[in-house]
Design a protein around this motif. Structure first.
Motif: not given
Length: 188
Positions: A138-165
């Motif tokens: 359960v702890a590993a699944a929670a940590a994995t979920y947290d890491n994937v969510t943060k990475a997805a948010q970062r990628v989404s933000s970077d892609l959006t900013e790059a697209g707007v620019a």
């Protein structure tokens, strides 16, 4: 461990509150977009009215070319501003939904941890290894979920900013080329 009527009523109240919160977020997002559409529509009507008045005053081809140049320059900038405003409104709503989902994941993880603790209290002797394995999973699944969510948010933000620019620089380049061509055609 049984669910008492009081606990069930409490869960229903919590879920009802969450449903209301999600509905309010959705309605707030819709309200932002509708207000933005109304502002854009009012602005377009006012600009169209002014352009029609200006067009009626044009006497020659050079005046028409000048009017065209004056009309296209701010239009591109305004279109970029409107697109940016829509993006910001949608991003704000998405961020609010993400916060609700994140809170729910934290609550679920806490509930699972409590369930495992209760399971450990009432588990038969010798089951500690299995319960520890469940806790680790359960702890590993929670940590994995947290890491994937943060990475997805970062990628989404970077892609959006790059697209707007990229869209902004492309639009500015087109606008610059358009401004350079228009005076040359007016003089010819």
């Amino acid at each position: 461990m049984f669910i008492t009527p009081e606990k069930l009523a409490e869960l229903q109240e919590i879920n009802f509150s969450k449903a209301i919160r999600v509905s309010n977020i959705a309605l707030g997002g819709i309200e932002r977009l509708v207000n933005l559409q109304l502002e854009v529509t009012k602005s377009l009507i006012a600009e169209s009215s002014e352009q029609a008045k200006s067009l009626s005053k044009v006497k020659d081809l050079q005046g028409l070319s000048s009017l065209h140049q004056e009309a296209t320059k701010p239009s591109l900038d305004k279109a970029l501003d409107v697109a940016k405003s829509f993006y910001e409104a949608a991003s704000a709503t998405q961020a609010e939904f993400a916060k609700v989902i994140e809170e729910e994941v934290v609550h679920t993880n806490k509930s699972v941890a409590e369930l495992i603790d209760n399971l450990q209290k009432y588990a038969p002797a010798g089951s500690e290894v299995a319960i520890n394995a469940i806790k680790t999973a359960v702890a590993a699944a929670a940590a994995t979920y947290d890491n994937v969510t943060k990475a997805a948010q970062r990628v989404s933000s970077d892609l959006t900013e790059a697209g707007v620019a990229a869209a902004t620089s492309s639009a500015k380049a087109v606008s610059a080329v358009s401004r350079k061509k228009t005076p040359a055609t007016a003089e010819a």
